[in-house]
Design a protein around this motif. Structure first.
Motif, PDB file in Angstrom:
ATOM      1  N   TRP A 168      -4.934   2.594   3.871  1.00  0.00           N
ATOM      2  CA  TRP A 168      -6.073   2.485   2.972  1.00  0.00           C
ATOM      3  C   TRP A 168      -6.713   3.849   2.762  1.00  0.00           C
ATOM      4  CZ3 TRP A 168      -7.215  -1.839   0.421  1.00  0.00           C
ATOM      5  CH2 TRP A 168      -8.445  -1.916  -0.215  1.00  0.00           C
ATOM      6  N   HIS A 169      -6.844   4.283   1.520  1.00  0.00           N
ATOM      7  CA  HIS A 169      -7.498   5.564   1.240  1.00  0.00           C
ATOM      8  C   HIS A 169      -8.978   5.438   1.578  1.00  0.00           C
ATOM      9  CE1 HIS A 169      -8.992   9.120  -0.788  1.00  0.00           C
ATOM     10  NE2 HIS A 169      -7.732   9.545  -0.781  1.00  0.00           N
ATOM     11  N   ASP A 195       0.836  -1.208   0.000  1.00  0.00           N
ATOM     12  CA  ASP A 195       0.000   0.000   0.000  1.00  0.00           C
ATOM     13  C   ASP A 195       0.866   1.251   0.000  1.00  0.00           C
ATOM     14  OD1 ASP A 195      -2.292  -1.598   0.165  1.00  0.00           O
ATOM     15  OD2 ASP A 195      -2.531  -1.291   2.339  1.00  0.00           O
ATOM     16  N   ARG A 218     -11.764   4.305  -0.918  1.00  0.00           N
ATOM     17  CA  ARG A 218     -11.667   3.007  -1.585  1.00  0.00           C
ATOM     18  C   ARG A 218     -12.616   1.947  -1.030  1.00  0.00           C
ATOM     19  NH1 ARG A 218      -5.776   0.957  -1.705  1.00  0.00           N
ATOM     20  NH2 ARG A 218      -6.761  -0.682  -2.927  1.00  0.00           N
ATOM     21  N   TYR A 263      -6.256   8.866   4.736  1.00  0.00           N
ATOM     22  CA  TYR A 263      -5.890   7.454   4.800  1.00  0.00           C
ATOM     23  C   TYR A 263      -6.244   6.844   6.152  1.00  0.00           C
ATOM     24  CZ  TYR A 263      -3.553   7.888   0.398  1.00  0.00           C
ATOM     25  OH  TYR A 263      -3.306   8.090  -0.934  1.00  0.00           O
TER      26      TYR A 263
END
Length: 99
Positions: free
Chosen positions: A89-90, A14, A93, A70
């Motif tokens: 993790w954005h 990531d 998403r 994020y």
């Protein structure tokens, strides 16, 4: 005594992908932002419970902190005094997978 903070292979991927994406616009900013994400994750060594429980998983050992846009998803192992970063993790998403 602080906890050991480690990045999972998924978190490393990531981070690599985030830095690559930002570097298309600005390589310097990309590296700085990658370092910013990691430095925020390392704060968990002293405060492993500072994040909230991830609502999608409803497991008290899986927590998250939010750093700008994020989600830093992590597992706390009090027995081994470890914090394992599972994902960067954005928020746009959807639901992250946790290995």
């Amino acid at each position: 005594m602080g906890y050991q903070v480690a990045l999972s292979p998924s978190a490393r991927r990531d981070l690599r992908d985030i830095v690559r994406y930002i570097s298309l616009d600005s390589p310097e900013r990309a590296v700085a932002f990658g370092q910013f994400l990691v430095s925020n994750a390392k704060r968990l060594a002293d405060f492993p419970e500072m994040g909230r429980v991830v609502p999608e998983f409803d497991d008290p050992s899986i927590r998250e902190i939010v750093v700008r846009t994020y989600r830093v998803i992590y597992r706390v192992d009090h027995g081994d005094c470890r914090v394992d970063i599972a994902r960067f993790w954005h928020g746009a998403r959807g639901t992250p997978g946790v290995d």
